[in-house]
Scaffold this motif. Structure first.
Motif, PDB file in Angstrom:
ATOM      1  N   ILE A 224      11.212   8.441 -24.042  1.00  0.00           N
ATOM      2  CA  ILE A 224      11.175   8.725 -22.601  1.00  0.00           C
ATOM      3  C   ILE A 224      11.175   7.451 -21.765  1.00  0.00           C
ATOM      4  O   ILE A 224      10.852   7.488 -20.575  1.00  0.00           O
ATOM      5  N   ALA A 225      11.564   6.322 -22.364  1.00  0.00           N
ATOM      6  CA  ALA A 225      11.591   5.056 -21.624  1.00  0.00           C
ATOM      7  C   ALA A 225      12.444   5.137 -20.357  1.00  0.00           C
ATOM      8  O   ALA A 225      12.029   4.644 -19.298  1.00  0.00           O
ATOM      9  N   PRO A 226      13.643   5.743 -20.384  1.00  0.00           N
ATOM     10  CA  PRO A 226      14.415   5.851 -19.124  1.00  0.00           C
ATOM     11  C   PRO A 226      13.685   6.652 -18.053  1.00  0.00           C
ATOM     12  O   PRO A 226      13.707   6.281 -16.870  1.00  0.00           O
ATOM     13  N   ALA A 227      13.047   7.744 -18.444  1.00  0.00           N
ATOM     14  CA  ALA A 227      12.311   8.547 -17.463  1.00  0.00           C
ATOM     15  C   ALA A 227      11.114   7.781 -16.918  1.00  0.00           C
ATOM     16  O   ALA A 227      10.807   7.853 -15.717  1.00  0.00           O
ATOM     17  N   LEU A 228      10.426   7.045 -17.775  1.00  0.00           N
ATOM     18  CA  LEU A 228       9.299   6.235 -17.313  1.00  0.00           C
ATOM     19  C   LEU A 228       9.763   5.157 -16.336  1.00  0.00           C
ATOM     20  O   LEU A 228       9.089   4.889 -15.333  1.00  0.00           O
ATOM     21  N   ALA A 229      10.904   4.543 -16.624  1.00  0.00           N
ATOM     22  CA  ALA A 229      11.432   3.528 -15.712  1.00  0.00           C
ATOM     23  C   ALA A 229      11.785   4.134 -14.360  1.00  0.00           C
ATOM     24  O   ALA A 229      11.513   3.545 -13.311  1.00  0.00           O
ATOM     25  N   SER A 230      12.399   5.311 -14.370  1.00  0.00           N
ATOM     26  CA  SER A 230      12.743   5.977 -13.107  1.00  0.00           C
ATOM     27  C   SER A 230      11.496   6.291 -12.301  1.00  0.00           C
ATOM     28  O   SER A 230      11.441   6.038 -11.085  1.00  0.00           O
ATOM     29  N   LEU A 231      10.495   6.854 -12.965  1.00  0.00           N
ATOM     30  CA  LEU A 231       9.256   7.177 -12.269  1.00  0.00           C
ATOM     31  C   LEU A 231       8.560   5.924 -11.775  1.00  0.00           C
ATOM     32  O   LEU A 231       7.990   5.917 -10.670  1.00  0.00           O
ATOM     33  N   THR A 232       8.603   4.853 -12.561  1.00  0.00           N
ATOM     34  CA  THR A 232       7.987   3.590 -12.146  1.00  0.00           C
ATOM     35  C   THR A 232       8.633   3.060 -10.873  1.00  0.00           C
ATOM     36  O   THR A 232       7.946   2.591  -9.956  1.00  0.00           O
ATOM     37  N   ILE A 233       9.959   3.138 -10.796  1.00  0.00           N
ATOM     38  CA  ILE A 233      10.658   2.675  -9.596  1.00  0.00           C
ATOM     39  C   ILE A 233      10.259   3.517  -8.390  1.00  0.00           C
ATOM     40  O   ILE A 233       9.956   2.990  -7.307  1.00  0.00           O
ATOM     41  N   PHE A 234      10.264   4.843  -8.553  1.00  0.00           N
ATOM     42  CA  PHE A 234       9.882   5.717  -7.445  1.00  0.00           C
ATOM     43  C   PHE A 234       8.466   5.407  -6.970  1.00  0.00           C
ATOM     44  O   PHE A 234       8.215   5.277  -5.761  1.00  0.00           O
ATOM     45  N   GLN A 235       7.542   5.311  -7.912  1.00  0.00           N
ATOM     46  CA  GLN A 235       6.158   5.059  -7.547  1.00  0.00           C
ATOM     47  C   GLN A 235       5.986   3.690  -6.907  1.00  0.00           C
ATOM     48  O   GLN A 235       5.246   3.538  -5.921  1.00  0.00           O
ATOM     49  N   PHE A 236       6.668   2.684  -7.466  1.00  0.00           N
ATOM     50  CA  PHE A 236       6.528   1.336  -6.921  1.00  0.00           C
ATOM     51  C   PHE A 236       7.037   1.284  -5.489  1.00  0.00           C
ATOM     52  O   PHE A 236       6.367   0.725  -4.607  1.00  0.00           O
ATOM     53  N   LEU A 237       8.201   1.845  -5.232  1.00  0.00           N
ATOM     54  CA  LEU A 237       8.754   1.816  -3.878  1.00  0.00           C
ATOM     55  C   LEU A 237       7.882   2.590  -2.905  1.00  0.00           C
ATOM     56  O   LEU A 237       7.669   2.172  -1.754  1.00  0.00           O
ATOM     57  N   TRP A 238       7.375   3.738  -3.350  1.00  0.00           N
ATOM     58  CA  TRP A 238       6.546   4.553  -2.459  1.00  0.00           C
ATOM     59  C   TRP A 238       5.242   3.841  -2.117  1.00  0.00           C
ATOM     60  O   TRP A 238       4.833   3.790  -0.945  1.00  0.00           O
ATOM     61  N   ILE A 239       4.580   3.274  -3.118  1.00  0.00           N
ATOM     62  CA  ILE A 239       3.290   2.622  -2.879  1.00  0.00           C
ATOM     63  C   ILE A 239       3.479   1.310  -2.111  1.00  0.00           C
ATOM     64  O   ILE A 239       2.713   0.996  -1.201  1.00  0.00           O
ATOM     65  N   TRP A 240       4.494   0.551  -2.465  1.00  0.00           N
ATOM     66  CA  TRP A 240       4.723  -0.729  -1.786  1.00  0.00           C
ATOM     67  C   TRP A 240       5.018  -0.520  -0.300  1.00  0.00           C
ATOM     68  O   TRP A 240       4.568  -1.291   0.548  1.00  0.00           O
ATOM     69  N   ASN A 241       5.799   0.513   0.023  1.00  0.00           N
ATOM     70  CA  ASN A 241       6.195   0.759   1.410  1.00  0.00           C
ATOM     71  C   ASN A 241       5.231   1.670   2.171  1.00  0.00           C
ATOM     72  O   ASN A 241       5.487   2.003   3.328  1.00  0.00           O
ATOM     73  N   ASP A 242       4.152   2.071   1.527  1.00  0.00           N
ATOM     74  CA  ASP A 242       3.218   3.003   2.173  1.00  0.00           C
ATOM     75  C   ASP A 242       2.440   2.307   3.285  1.00  0.00           C
ATOM     76  O   ASP A 242       2.022   1.147   3.164  1.00  0.00           O
ATOM     77  N   LEU A 243       2.252   3.032   4.374  1.00  0.00           N
ATOM     78  CA  LEU A 243       1.440   2.547   5.494  1.00  0.00           C
ATOM     79  C   LEU A 243       0.248   3.457   5.743  1.00  0.00           C
ATOM     80  O   LEU A 243      -0.860   2.978   5.991  1.00  0.00           O
ATOM     81  N   LEU A 244       0.454   4.767   5.653  1.00  0.00           N
ATOM     82  CA  LEU A 244      -0.601   5.717   5.999  1.00  0.00           C
ATOM     83  C   LEU A 244      -1.810   5.593   5.088  1.00  0.00           C
ATOM     84  O   LEU A 244      -2.951   5.436   5.552  1.00  0.00           O
ATOM     85  N   VAL A 245      -1.597   5.664   3.779  1.00  0.00           N
ATOM     86  CA  VAL A 245      -2.721   5.569   2.838  1.00  0.00           C
ATOM     87  C   VAL A 245      -3.397   4.208   2.941  1.00  0.00           C
ATOM     88  O   VAL A 245      -4.627   4.105   2.856  1.00  0.00           O
ATOM     89  N   ALA A 246      -2.608   3.160   3.140  1.00  0.00           N
ATOM     90  CA  ALA A 246      -3.195   1.821   3.264  1.00  0.00           C
ATOM     91  C   ALA A 246      -4.088   1.709   4.489  1.00  0.00           C
ATOM     92  O   ALA A 246      -5.155   1.093   4.442  1.00  0.00           O
ATOM     93  N   LEU A 247      -3.663   2.306   5.592  1.00  0.00           N
ATOM     94  CA  LEU A 247      -4.483   2.254   6.807  1.00  0.00           C
ATOM     95  C   LEU A 247      -5.797   3.005   6.632  1.00  0.00           C
ATOM     96  O   LEU A 247      -6.835   2.598   7.154  1.00  0.00           O
ATOM     97  N   VAL A 248      -5.767   4.106   5.910  1.00  0.00           N
ATOM     98  CA  VAL A 248      -6.953   4.959   5.781  1.00  0.00           C
ATOM     99  C   VAL A 248      -7.939   4.411   4.754  1.00  0.00           C
ATOM    100  O   VAL A 248      -9.158   4.421   4.984  1.00  0.00           O
ATOM    101  N   PHE A 249      -7.442   3.902   3.627  1.00  0.00           N
ATOM    102  CA  PHE A 249      -8.325   3.594   2.493  1.00  0.00           C
ATOM    103  C   PHE A 249      -8.590   2.105   2.291  1.00  0.00           C
ATOM    104  O   PHE A 249      -9.300   1.744   1.356  1.00  0.00           O
ATOM    105  N   THR A 250      -8.013   1.244   3.097  1.00  0.00           N
ATOM    106  CA  THR A 250      -8.329  -0.179   2.979  1.00  0.00           C
ATOM    107  C   THR A 250      -9.138  -0.624   4.193  1.00  0.00           C
ATOM    108  O   THR A 250      -8.966  -0.100   5.291  1.00  0.00           O
ATOM    109  N   GLN A 251      -9.997  -1.595   3.959  1.00  0.00           N
ATOM    110  CA  GLN A 251     -10.891  -2.068   5.007  1.00  0.00           C
ATOM    111  C   GLN A 251     -10.764  -3.576   5.141  1.00  0.00           C
ATOM    112  O   GLN A 251     -11.018  -4.317   4.193  1.00  0.00           O
ATOM    113  N   GLY A 252     -10.353  -4.038   6.297  1.00  0.00           N
ATOM    114  CA  GLY A 252     -10.348  -5.470   6.567  1.00  0.00           C
ATOM    115  C   GLY A 252      -9.128  -6.185   6.033  1.00  0.00           C
ATOM    116  O   GLY A 252      -8.306  -5.653   5.288  1.00  0.00           O
TER     117      GLY A 252
END
Length: 309
Positions: A224-252
């Motif tokens: 399942i290495a290809p599927a893991l790579a695809s999911l890793t890319i999706f997750q990385f892009l989503w988390i890296w570009n996230d603003l809403l969760v970062a504003l709510v759960f990070t402090q300072g």
């Protein structure tokens, strides 16, 4: 009375041409036409122009970028790295100071991706090949979680994690939130991929004495290495570009990522276009590296299981 018997072989019907009847061959024929190639080139050029314009603008002097469009660069080329130096390493209050925020983004994204992808892989394996009571209902519940908007879960999640905001240097809450929000889609995608694996592999492993953990580690993960790579890319892009969760759960400042700082620059220093363009391109570097390094696995993961034959 004479009769003639035709010795010609019957014309092959659709069922006698398995290669032509497969979905893969039909898609391949359509995508290999000249029209499809021209359309793909046009889409690629149109898609790339904004990024190229952003890159050119980030390298132009402040006066040029504020008075002329980026396309005038070719008439009077003038380049400078001052924009990047100021936005990344500047120490004044008006500069970007993105160096520390860049590190924060890495510290947030890498562990959150590892947690969500690894947990999703183990959960998908259990829901695909381990027999236990209520397995199908659990999968239905995981699938249903995808339709729950993140905004509805922010307040309950924040109350749940209110006492753990200092763990992990202030990053534990955002790691936990990203992992929880990314698991439903990850489990769903990997479950669909794993369920297509040949059953004979698992039976042979069981005969050889391999338990579920060894089967998962030695057989399932390499397949399942290809599927893991695809999911890793999706997750990385989503988390890296996230603003809403970062504003709510990070402090300072010590734990906030690039997206928060870029939003602040756009809101308070909206006239400093040279800083906004260079800051935006800085935030794009890591996702581009991740995508280009894993793109071959990404394509395999998208196509695997989608066509047969």
């Amino acid at each position: 009375m004479s009769s003639t018997v035709s010795t010609d072989a019957p014309e092959a019907g659709p069922l006698d041409r398995p290669e032509q009847s497969t979905m893969a061959s039909r898609v391949r024929r359509k995508l290999n036409t000249r029209v499809a190639s021209v359309v793909s080139i046009i889409i690629a050029i149109v898609w790339t122009i904004p990024t190229f314009g952003l890159f050119v603008s980030s390298l132009r002097p402040e006066n040029d970028i504020k008075t002329t469009g980026w396309w005038t660069f070719f008439k009077n080329p003038s380049l400078t790295l001052e924009n990047y130096n100021e936005v990344v390493f500047g120490t004044s209050a008006t500069s970007g100071q993105l160096a520390s925020y860049f590190i924060n983004s890495l510290v947030i994204t890498v562990p959150a991706v590892l947690f969500s992808v690894s947990l999703a892989a183990m959960a998908a394996y259990a829901l695909s090949w381990l027999n236990f009571r209520g397995r199908d209902w659990i999968f239905i519940g995981v699938f249903a979680l995808q339709i729950v908007p993140i905004q509805m879960a922010l307040i309950p999640m924040l109350k749940l994690l209110s006492g753990f905001t200092d763990l992990g240097g202030g990053f534990f809450a955002v790691w936990f939130a990203h992992t929880c929000f990314g698991l439903p889609l990850g489990v769903f995608l990997l479950h669909n991929f794993m369920s297509e694996l040949p059953k004979d592999l698992f039976e042979a492993a069981r005969v050889d004495g391999a338990g579920p953990a060894m089967t998962f580690r030695r057989i399932v993960l390499p397949l399942i290495a290809p599927a893991l790579a695809s999911l890793t890319i999706f997750q990385f892009l989503w988390i890296w570009n996230d603003l809403l969760v970062a504003l709510v759960f990070t402090q300072g400042v010590d734990s906030r990522p690039l997206t928060v700082r870029l939003a602040e620059l756009a809101g308070t220093r909206g006239n400093d276009w040279q800083r906004l363009t260079s800051g935006a391109f800085v935030s794009m570097v890591i996702p581009l590296i991740v995508f280009l390094s894993l793109q071959r696995y990404f394509v395999r993961g998208l196509l695997a299981g989608g066509v047969k034959g």
